[in-house]
Scaffold this active site. Structure first.
Site, PDB file in Angstrom:
ATOM      1  N   GLU A 126       0.690  -1.096  -0.085  1.00  0.00           N
ATOM      2  CA  GLU A 126       0.256  -0.011  -0.064  1.00  0.00           C
ATOM      3  C   GLU A 126       1.120   1.346   0.170  1.00  0.00           C
ATOM      4  O   GLU A 126       1.868   1.298   0.657  1.00  0.00           O
ATOM      5  CB  GLU A 126      -0.874   0.205   1.280  1.00  0.00           C
ATOM      6  N   GLY A 266       3.514   2.471  10.807  1.00  0.00           N
ATOM      7  CA  GLY A 266       3.285   1.567  11.930  1.00  0.00           C
ATOM      8  C   GLY A 266       2.992   0.244  11.714  1.00  0.00           C
ATOM      9  O   GLY A 266       3.745  -0.702  12.223  1.00  0.00           O
ATOM     10  N   ALA A 267       2.197   0.152  10.688  1.00  0.00           N
ATOM     11  CA  ALA A 267       1.819  -1.192  10.440  1.00  0.00           C
ATOM     12  C   ALA A 267       1.089  -1.571   9.229  1.00  0.00           C
ATOM     13  O   ALA A 267       0.517  -0.458   8.673  1.00  0.00           O
ATOM     14  CB  ALA A 267       0.817  -2.172  11.835  1.00  0.00           C
ATOM     15  N   MET A 268       0.817  -2.775   8.608  1.00  0.00           N
ATOM     16  CA  MET A 268      -0.018  -3.001   7.554  1.00  0.00           C
ATOM     17  C   MET A 268      -0.797  -4.181   7.590  1.00  0.00           C
ATOM     18  O   MET A 268      -0.440  -5.145   7.826  1.00  0.00           O
ATOM     19  CB  MET A 268       1.054  -3.037   6.209  1.00  0.00           C
ATOM     20  N   GLU A 269      -2.184  -3.905   7.108  1.00  0.00           N
ATOM     21  CA  GLU A 269      -3.367  -4.696   7.424  1.00  0.00           C
ATOM     22  C   GLU A 269      -3.270  -5.867   6.065  1.00  0.00           C
ATOM     23  O   GLU A 269      -4.449  -6.522   6.067  1.00  0.00           O
ATOM     24  CB  GLU A 269      -4.501  -3.985   7.384  1.00  0.00           C
ATOM     25  N   GLU A 303      -5.217  -2.715  12.589  1.00  0.00           N
ATOM     26  CA  GLU A 303      -5.086  -3.765  11.424  1.00  0.00           C
ATOM     27  C   GLU A 303      -5.950  -4.806  11.469  1.00  0.00           C
ATOM     28  O   GLU A 303      -6.545  -5.131  10.187  1.00  0.00           O
ATOM     29  CB  GLU A 303      -3.506  -4.181  11.552  1.00  0.00           C
ATOM     30  N   GLU A 325      -9.604   4.399   6.301  1.00  0.00           N
ATOM     31  CA  GLU A 325      -8.880   4.651   7.475  1.00  0.00           C
ATOM     32  C   GLU A 325      -9.538   5.584   8.426  1.00  0.00           C
ATOM     33  O   GLU A 325      -9.482   5.310   9.785  1.00  0.00           O
ATOM     34  CB  GLU A 325      -7.669   5.435   7.056  1.00  0.00           C
TER      35      GLU A 325
END
Ligand code: B3K
Ligand code: ZN
Length: 885
Positions: A126, A266-269, A303, A325
């Protein structure tokens, strides 16, 4: 990039794709100096594009090896390939395309696409990273079924992961092995993920509400396995909460999380395979603070919640980013509020929105939560799209109530599961499910800027009526100088002299109608000006306005110092009692800034000191809320309130205000500190977090008093702490104090945690934020520290980011040295990691808000970046907007 080449993408130019992909099969052959990716897709003409015969597949930074159409190898003349696309023409209605290319993940420093971090392969797709892996329609409205075969050296990469379920694995010749993963759910390419490495995992299991068992696995290197327990517990809490609150159940048989050290955010879903920045996974009381623990739980939740709000229902195009988001942030905020303290969570979210999003709205980067154009979409993963987006979702929840909101969500999933949709579809589901006309909500999606509501009150003693008048406006922003009124649910109460809320009956309403509304009401402001009159108001009340921050707006009302002090004591709404403490400080600091400029001596009245002391001593009030009330608006918040801000003056005046409070409240600060400093066992629950928070707030105030005893007290807490929250609070107090204990503590911390990169991030950050003179030199010196890594985003954010974004007085040194330093840094970083570089440059675009001399120096730095050859689209877009207008 070369100037003038940046291409602007516009929402109004959206077109459905010419072809859709029915399936995509990936064959990824990982090798240390050349990875070969072969993708085979079945494409079918989009029903809305009946005459289409051409296809342009996205692809960047790949060496194209071969293209086969329905099994036939194409010669070079039968397709075209450039830096962005592989294009084919004369295509039939449906066909199979096999594309093979070579990529170099080990050289990928942008951390987008397929790259290496700490010896393992991982991906970040993404928004548009998939096109760095293979040629495909890398756009969210092309959703397909992925099957991924990974091949790699078994000794170096024993674990091979991708989305969905592992359907086959085995050994191959030459010490290599393979795994095949199949994801049964259609998804866009941005949710693809791959991880390969020498990883261990912790595992658990979750039984869903319909009785299905889901395997839960968190992967990391062996030495970090002991730090994964809290993340796993958080995941289980998130899965349960989403079932209970939204009736949403997980859909695959396995849910995996992988922690990596080098990560742009931070993070990715990614579907079934989240990739996380390790700072949002690892925790132990000795290494993580309370804030870290809360963030880990919130982001694990975030996430996970994306699995429905983002993955099952995704965005049609990237302008719709807030659809997933904003909604998912709202969901994670509610998750934290339900599990911990709701008022504390609300205060922290509002604080963050005001400090960062209001500032963005007042900057050249102001954009609506649904932007209408961009050059680089990665630049729009902003506090506006996320946090303001969440506030807009919260508006539906306020307007429709929690049950009405749930009905809207249910309809949204019923209508759109498996689709790529728009914010209009969300609005329609909310309104159709509730039979409500929400059309005015649209203004929140297409207008930028923070609306301002001017409130006045007329009290009519003879008729016992009280009228509140509202006038809304919104400052000009780059996309519009002419704004239509917003729908603003404005929650309020009226408080009498005894400090009680008055029953609210609107003129024209029967007493019966009013009864149900009790003493707190939401007035929906829909027009530019509007009034509401309450009857049977026996005495002139004091209004308690915008309770719970019921809409993302600013408001003004002519409150006196005494009014604020009264509200700090009597407002029955936790949020607004806190709000009064913030607005009072803000008002007084602004007054003192004016006085200072006129050469008038500044001072703080005993009544004001007493008001804060009463909050501190109020044993009936949750310690966490007392700490929040005593945590006053920061220097950048104040800077955002004045034209042509002078950072030095703001620093001095705010510090003077807090030091005066500290001296005045000293006895209470000591008493509270001693009562709370019990060395209790560390637990992560709202009550003990609140006690630590108040204790450390007391210590922070005390440390402003120049007294050797207090330096010793800080050092004692630093040395004796049984957890990182207390240790870091003490270190942070010392880092801002010029005393021998400062060096002693910094050294001890370094020695103790030298081998823990996440803890060393804190050590860098604390020094970068120090307001003492010489900090820039120190930041420069720390760039050569062995624990610093110029390619690691966490290190960059801790050291450089903290200096430029959280150290107003040193970054804005009058000689411009802070600006020059940041400029050099960004130009260099941009050659390796444009995404992070474009975040780092943003403090400079606020040049118009700063006093003239500094402002000119900031602008000159932006111009220097603008002129730099080869600057990325990412940085170019920010700098160009920063200079425009
Ligand atoms: N969706 C990702 C963010 C991707 C950022 C791309 N530059 C994480 C999140 O919001 O959950
Ligand atoms: Zn998200």
């Amino acid at each position: 990039m070369k100037q003038g080449q940046a291409q602007v993408i516009r929402l109004e130019e959206y077109q459905v794709p010419f072809y859709l992909a029915e399936s995509l099969s990936l064959n990824i052959d990982l090798a240390d100096d050349s990875t070969v990716v072969t993708s085979t897709a079945k494409y079918t003409r989009h029903p809305k594009q009946p005459t289409a015969t051409t296809l342009a597949l996205h692809g960047e930074l790949q060496e194209l090896l071969s293209v086969k159409l329905d099994g036939k190898l194409l010669s070079e003349g039968e397709y075209t390939v450039d830096d962005e696309f592989l294009s084919l023409s004369n295509l039939p209605e449906s066909f199979k395309l096999e594309v093979s290319s070579r990529i170099y993940p080990e050289k990928n420093t942008s951390l987008e696409g397929l790259y290496q971090s700490g010896g393992k392969y991982c991906t970040q797709c993404e928004a548009e990273g998939f096109r760095k892996i293979t040629y495909f329609l890398d756009r969210p409205d092309v959703m397909t079924i992925f099957t991924t075969r990974i091949t790699a050296d078994k000794a170096s990469y024993p674990v091979l992961l991708s989305n969905g379920n592992c359907v086959e694995k085995g050994d191959l010749e030459n010490g290599r092995h393979f795994a095949v993963w199949h994801d049964p759910f259609i998804k866009p390419a941005y949710l693809f993920a791959l991880v390969a490495g020498n990883l261990e995992h912790v595992s658990d299991e979750f039984t869903t509400m319909s009785g299905r068992k889901v395997a839960l696995e968190i992967y990391t290197e062996a030495h970090n396995i002991p730090f994964c327990g809290y993340a796993m517990e958080s995941l289980i809490r998130a899965m349960k909460w989403d079932e209970e609150r939204f009736g949403l159940e997980y859909d695959l048989d396995i849910y995996m999380i992988v922690a990596v050290d080098d990560f742009n955010m931070g993070a990715m879903e990614n579907k079934g395979l989240n990739v996380f920045n390790s700072k949002l996974v690892f925790a132990s009381p000795e290494t993580a603070t309370d804030i870290d623990y809360i963030n880990i739980e919130a982001v694990i939740g975030h996430e996970y919640f994306h699995n429905w709000t983002g993955n099952r229902v995704t965005c049609r195009d990237w302008f719709q980013l807030s659809l997933k988001e904003g909604l998912t942030v709202f969901r994670d905020q509610e998750f934290t509020a339900d599990l911990h303290s709701r008022p504390v969570k609300r205060i922290e979210d509002v604080r963050m929105l005001r400090t960062h999003q209001f500032a963005e709205d007042a900057s050249p980067m102001a954009h609506p939560i649904r932007p209408s154009s961009f050059i680089e979409i990665n630049n729009f993963y902003t506090v506006t799209v996320y946090e303001k987006g969440a506030e807009v979702v919260r508006l539906y929840n306020s307007l429709l109530g929690q049950d009405g909101f749930r009905k809207g969500m249910d309809l949204y999933f019923e209508r759109h599961d498996g689709q790529a949709v728009t914010t209009e579809d969300f609005l329609a589901a909310m309104s159709d499910a509730n039979g409500a006309d929400l059309s005015q909500m649209e203004m929140w999606y297409n207008q930028a800027g923070t609306p301002e509501v001017a409130v006045t009150m007329d009290y009519d003693a003879a008729n016992k009526t009280c009228t509140l008048n509202f006038a809304q406006s919104c400052p000009d922003t780059p996309e519009s100088n002419d704004k239509a009124p917003f729908l603003i649910p404005f929650k309020l109460a009226l408080i009498n002299l005894a400090g009680e809320e008055i029953a609210l009956q609107i003129e024209g309403e029967t007493a019966d109608q009013a009864d149900g509304h009790d003493t707190e009401r939401v007035i929906n402001i829909t027009d530019a000006t509007q009034s509401v009159t309450f009857v049977n108001v026996a005495e002139k009340p004091l209004p308690s306005l915008l309770r719970d921050f019921s809409a993302p707006v600013k408001y003004s009302y002519d409150y006196s110092t005494e009014d604020y002090i009264f509200l700090m004591q009597h407002d029955s709404d936790d949020f607004n009692r806190w709000e009064a403490s913030q607005r009072l400080a803000q008002q007084l600091i602004l007054q003192m800034l004016d006085e200072r400029e006129c050469g008038v001596a500044i001072g703080v009245s005993p009544e004001v000191v007493d008001a804060y002391q009463q909050v501190l001593d109020n044993a009936d009030l949750d310690p966490a809320l007392r700490a929040e009330a005593l945590s006053l608006p920061g220097e950048s918040d104040i800077a955002g309130l004045v034209a042509k801000a002078d950072p030095e003056a703001i620093h001095e005046v705010r510090k003077f205000f807090m030091t005066t409070l500290a001296n005045g409240m000293r006895l209470s600060l000591d008493a509270q500190y001693d009562a709370l400093n019990t060395n209790e066992d560390y637990t992560v629950d709202a009550a003990s977090i609140g006690r630590r928070s108040l204790k450390n707030t007391c210590l922070a105030y005390l440390s402003l008093i120049d007294d050797e005893m207090i330096h010793q007290q800080c050092l004692a807490q630093f040395e004796n702490a049984n957890n990182m929250t207390d240790r870091l609070a003490a270190l942070s107090a010392l880092a801002d104090t010029d005393c021998p204990e400062r060096e002693q503590a910094l050294k001890a911390f370094e020695v103790q945690f030298n081998d823990n990169p996440l803890v060393m991030d804190k050590w860098f950050a604390i020094q970068a934020a120090s307001t003492l003179p010489g900090t820039l030199e120190q930041v420069k010196a720390l760039q050569t520290h062995p624990a610093y890594d110029a390619n690691n985003p966490n290190k960059i954010r801790s050291l450089i980011g903290r200096f430029a974004m959280a150290n107003l007085v040193n970054f804005h040194a009058a000689d411009g040295s802070g600006y020059e330093f940041l400029t050099d840094f960004v130009i260099d970083l941009d050659t390796r990691n444009p995404q992070v570089a474009s975040r780092m440059i943003r403090p400079l675009i606020k040049w118009r808000q700063i006093e003239t001399q500094r402002s000119a120096l900031m602008k000159a730095c932006l111009e220097r970046v603008h002129k730099t050859d080869g600057i990325s689209n990412d940085v170019f877009e920010i700098v160009d907007k920063g200079l425009a207008g």
